[in-house]
Enzyme design. Structure first.
Site, short mmCIF file in Angstrom:
data_model
loop_
_atom_site.label_atom_id
_atom_site.label_comp_id
_atom_site.label_asym_id
_atom_site.label_seq_id
_atom_site.Cartn_x
_atom_site.Cartn_y
_atom_site.Cartn_z
CB CYS A 39 33.85 -16.23 130.46
SG CYS A 39 32.57 -17.46 130.15
CE1 TYR A 43 39.86 -17.74 116.84
CE2 TYR A 43 38.92 -18.12 119.02
CZ TYR A 43 38.76 -17.82 117.68
OH TYR A 43 37.51 -17.61 117.18
CG ASN A 86 38.04 -16.84 131.77
OD1 ASN A 86 37.54 -17.67 131.03
ND2 ASN A 86 39.24 -16.32 131.56
N GLY A 87 36.66 -19.77 133.04
CA GLY A 87 37.29 -21.07 133.13
C GLY A 87 36.27 -22.18 133.20
N GLY A 118 33.37 -13.46 124.91
CA GLY A 118 32.03 -14.02 125.10
C GLY A 118 30.97 -13.06 124.64
#
Length: 493
Positions: free
Chosen positions: A26, A267, A127-128, A52
């Site tokens: 995210c 990535y 985020n996570g 996202g």
């Protein structure tokens, strides 16, 4: 990872064709004291869209009221209209790009999440992934809590509201001391913006300045988008509080060495972002250089699997002196889903996104470069695509080690039984893909590309459990004892 197959809506089957890829996590963004806070947040989220694409949301505060817009779909589809931004009033705002790793892809799970507590309003974007969220949720519900989403982020709001601390910052710190796993958080209250990273800094968060305004973002590319100057990274275990008085730092956890997620380099981060003082693009090129040193091959052309394999392929080509060619052309207008009217169209799925450039393939020995292999199904289709275009040989080279363990920190990987490298030997994987040869970059090769001599097995410098099985935190929810059902409510849309 998205499930194989499709979802049926109104009689039509919608299938994700790139479900053999690692899913982005995210993205979070926040800005404090700016006249166009919502517009700046929308731009920042647009820069982070690669993290996202499922949903996006913005929450702002105008000095009296909070304003929230949360939508399924892309930022540009939802936050480019003047009337939408006009509703998001105020000089401070936070936003979120979502790919669901915990919680279904439903509007009730779209962030930022908001709650009213006795100190005022509180909005948070995360985020996570929390590795004890199910355990905490079960305890909260048994003590009377009412949960409105299936997102692990909602647990943070409940912990915050139940804290006995007086000041909001103390309550926030009290809440995050009870959670495990990975998080980069951006929160908004009546008079401050808060940013926080987990104790070992698995998920990224950076600080920027735009004139007198402070900005928080998942990556530096979002700062570039809004014209903000990069100040520094939020450090692991740090909580930053931004008010009209400026920025103050809190250290609520014992000092620990940082272990950021190594997949940011491989990535997730955008190639033009800067992580640890280095551009991600340069690191990925060096991964290709290391790969060429470790796994040389006699071939005619180096071909990246677009777009993620491009920097490593450039590095491989430069090191090996084999020409770099765009032997695969990606169709950027397919998106992540396609409506399948017939089975025969489903079988052409890979060609919806990739086409072989037969002029540089036919008759040649080809080195295919990709950044990772998950299930291997896409790699198998790409190898066949290149063979059908007339390649004499096809050699697969992967610029990261084999993924042998699932992730629990925000990367949506399959279970171990669905990871190709966890269930096959190198030779079995090569045969499955149909390649003439197959090699992966070593773990130490990744570390060398980032600028280190090797991995320190006693104190690893990065979170690399997908390759090593070395998980850096407790995995409370993954011992098999916690029920998986998060909601009895089924929703459409």
């Amino acid at each position: 990872m998205a499930q194989q197959g499709g979802v049926t809506v109104d009689g039509l089957t919608i299938t994700r064709y790139d479900d053999d890829r690692l899913r982005e996590e995210c993205g979070v963004f926040g800005i404090f004291d700016h006249p166009d806070a919502a517009a700046m947040t929308a731009l920042g989220l647009h820069a982070l869209q690669h993290r996202g694409q499922e949903a996006s949301g913005i929450c702002s505060y105008d000095g009296r009221n909070f304003h929230s817009e949360r939508r399924m779909g892309l930022v540009g589809d939802n936050f480019s209209k003047p009337d939408v931004l006009a509703r998001l009033k105020g000089r401070m705002a936070i936003g979120h790009d979502r790919y669901s790793t915990t919680g279904d892809p439903l509007i009730r799970n779209v962030q930022p999440l908001f709650c009213d507590i006795d100190t005022g309003g509180f909005a948070v974007a995360h985020n996570g992934n929390l590795t004890n969220a199910l355990t905490l949720r079960r305890e909260l519900i048994s003590s009377g809590a009412i949960c409105q989403s299936t997102s692990d982020t909602e647990v943070i709001l409940h912990l915050l509201s139940r804290s006995k601390k007086r000041r909001i910052v103390e309550r926030f710190i009290d809440a995050i001391r009870q959670i495990e796993g990975s998080y980069a958080l951006v929160a908004l209250t009546n008079d401050m913006m808060i940013g926080a990273r987990d104790p070992i800094g698995i998920r990224p968060l950076v600080i920027g300045r735009l004139g007198t305004s402070y900005v928080l973002a998942s990556e530096t590319c979002a700062l570039d988008m809004v014209g903000a100057e990069f100040v520094r990274e939020v450090e692991n275990g740090e909580v930053v509080v931004i008010t009209d008085e400026g920025l103050e730092s809190h250290r609520p956890f014992p000092m620990r060495p940082a272990r950021p997620c190594i997949f940011e380099f491989i990535y997730f981060a955008r190639p033009d972002s800067i992580v640890g003082g280095q551009t991600v693009y340069d690191i990925r090129k060096r991964m290709g250089i290391e790969l060429a040193r470790e796994a040389p091959v006699n071939a005619d052309v180096v071909v990246p699997i677009p777009d993620s394999g491009v920097p490593a392929a450039i590095g491989f080509s430069q090191q090996s002196n084999i020409p770099f060619e765009l032997g695969i052309i990606r169709n950027h207008y397919v998106g992540r889903t396609f409506i399948e009217p017939e089975q025969r169209i489903r079988q052409l799925g890979v060609k919806l996104k990739h086409s072989a450039n037969s002029g540089v393939i036919r008759g040649n020995s080809v080195v295919l470069i990709d950044d990772s292999v998950v299930r291997g199904t896409t790699s198998k289709k790409i190898v066949k695509l290149i063979r059908d275009a007339g390649a004499r040989e096809v050699h697969m080279r992967i610029s990261s080690p084999p993924i042998t363990h699932p992730d629990y920190y925000g990367i949506d990987t399959p279970s171990k039984k669905d990871l190709l490298a966890a269930n096959m030997s190198l030779e079995e994987m090569r045969a499955f893909m149909g390649a003439d040869s197959l090699s992966f970059l070593s773990v130490n090769g990744i570390y060398r590309a980032i600028g280190l001599d090797q991995r320190d097995d006693r104190a690893p410098q990065f979170t690399d459990h997908c390759f090593t099985g070395d998980y850096p935190t407790n995995l409370t929810d993954h011992d098999g004892a916690i029920p998986r059902q998060l909601s009895l409510l089924a929703e459409v849309g």
